[in-house]
Design a protein around this motif. Structure first.
Motif, PDB file in Angstrom:
ATOM      1  N   ASN A 105       0.851  -1.184   0.000  1.00  0.00           N
ATOM      2  CA  ASN A 105       0.000   0.000   0.000  1.00  0.00           C
ATOM      3  C   ASN A 105       0.892   1.240   0.000  1.00  0.00           C
ATOM      4  N   PRO A 106       1.574   1.505  -1.113  1.00  0.00           N
ATOM      5  CA  PRO A 106       2.603   2.556  -1.136  1.00  0.00           C
ATOM      6  C   PRO A 106       2.033   3.964  -0.988  1.00  0.00           C
ATOM      7  N   PRO A 107       2.608   4.752  -0.097  1.00  0.00           N
ATOM      8  CA  PRO A 107       2.158   6.138   0.075  1.00  0.00           C
ATOM      9  C   PRO A 107       2.737   7.040  -1.017  1.00  0.00           C
ATOM     10  N   GLN A 108       2.144   8.196  -1.156  1.00  0.00           N
ATOM     11  CA  GLN A 108       2.606   9.165  -2.134  1.00  0.00           C
ATOM     12  C   GLN A 108       3.657  10.090  -1.503  1.00  0.00           C
ATOM     13  N   ASN A 109       4.610  10.506  -2.316  1.00  0.00           N
ATOM     14  CA  ASN A 109       5.526  11.573  -1.916  1.00  0.00           C
ATOM     15  C   ASN A 109       6.218  11.281  -0.582  1.00  0.00           C
ATOM     16  N   THR A 110       6.650  10.050  -0.397  1.00  0.00           N
ATOM     17  CA  THR A 110       7.210   9.639   0.890  1.00  0.00           C
ATOM     18  C   THR A 110       8.548   8.925   0.703  1.00  0.00           C
ATOM     19  N   ILE A 111       9.508   9.297   1.538  1.00  0.00           N
ATOM     20  CA  ILE A 111      10.819   8.671   1.593  1.00  0.00           C
ATOM     21  C   ILE A 111      10.930   7.970   2.945  1.00  0.00           C
ATOM     22  N   PHE A 112      11.503   6.786   2.956  1.00  0.00           N
ATOM     23  CA  PHE A 112      11.624   6.040   4.209  1.00  0.00           C
ATOM     24  C   PHE A 112      13.092   5.955   4.646  1.00  0.00           C
ATOM     25  N   GLU A 113      13.277   6.128   5.937  1.00  0.00           N
ATOM     26  CA  GLU A 113      14.595   5.959   6.521  1.00  0.00           C
ATOM     27  C   GLU A 113      14.608   4.710   7.389  1.00  0.00           C
TER      28      GLU A 113
END
Length: 260
Positions: A105-113
């Motif tokens: 369920n990929p979010p929009q405009n999001t970077i993961f650390e």
């Protein structure tokens, strides 16, 4: 290979990584739709090992710095999302599961650390300013890329983008021995100083000493390196050496220019 609808590329830049590469790629092979590896001129079995996992193996021997090399590697990515990993790193099962959850369920405009747990001198380092050591490594391919830094490169955070954290640790097997540490530290120091020098940065010999001494107190006391035992003390001392080398090289570069 993973079967989620949103596709994932795992990307690496490598050179002479035969010792750790198999364990690294084993940890990501089940979540990746494609594995992108950009080599900068290995002379060991890196390529042979890499080709057991992927046919997307490329070479660029004209080393442009870490940031630009990552940019070049990303140009080969065709998947929707990209996960960066180094050859001396491995995903934990919890981290792999967290990545799968995002891709479902990929979010929009999001970077993961992700939190990086490093192994050094016979143990995992939980303090000393090393952990959790969050690094941005997982993002939509079309959203962003790494900057052009020669060393200590970072993912560019676009305006309005969110940064969220994944669950689980990225295991980082930093150094096999002190010799490896000294070689890597020297290379990073030279690249760091050159990067600062190109930007016109200057320093004094007094500031070299102040930065070095300050690093020991920061690492060992403020960042509680003493809780890492003897390894923590060793890392605090080595951090002084590392900082001294970086700032001394920069000072010497400017001194040489001033003499001309």
């Amino acid at each position: 290979m993973t079967t989620q609808k949103t596709t994932l590329a795992v990307a690496l830049i490598v050179k002479n990584e035969a010792r750790m590469l198999t364990a690294c790629l084993d940890s990501v092979k089940d979540i990746a739709n494609e594995i992108i590896i950009l080599d900068s001129g290995s002379s060991d079995d890196t390529e042979a090992i890499a080709r057991r996992y992927t046919d997307k193996f490329y070479v660029n021997t004209e080393w442009p710095g870490f940031g630009r090399q990552r940019q070049l590697a990303q140009q080969y990515v065709t998947a929707d999302w990209i996960l960066w990993i180094d050859a001396d790193e491995q995903l934990t099962p919890e981290l792999a599961a967290s990545i799968r959850e995002v891709l479902a369920n990929p979010p929009q405009n999001t970077i993961f650390e992700v939190a990086r747990l490093s192994w050094a001198f016979g143990q995992f380092i939980h303090h000393s300013g090393w952990y959790p050591g969050y690094v941005e490594r997982f993002y939509p391919t079309a959203l962003t890329r790494f900057d052009e830094a020669l060393v200590h490169e970072n993912v560019i955070i676009p305006p309005g983008a969110k940064v969220k954290r994944l669950k689980g640790d990225l295991l980082h097997y930093t150094y096999n021995n002190l010799h490896e540490y000294l070689i890597k530290s020297a290379n990073y120091a030279e690249a760091w100083a050159e990067q600062r020098f190109r930007k016109g940065k200057k320093n004094s010999l007094a500031s070299v000493m102040m930065h070095s001494i300050g690093r020991f107190f920061r690492t060992y006391f403020i960042k509680r390196g003493f809780l890492d035992g003897k390894a923590g003390l060793l890392l605090a001392v080595l951090s002084v050496q590392s900082v001294f080398n970086k700032h001394a090289i920069l000072w010497l570069k400017n001194r040489e220019i001033n003499r001309k």
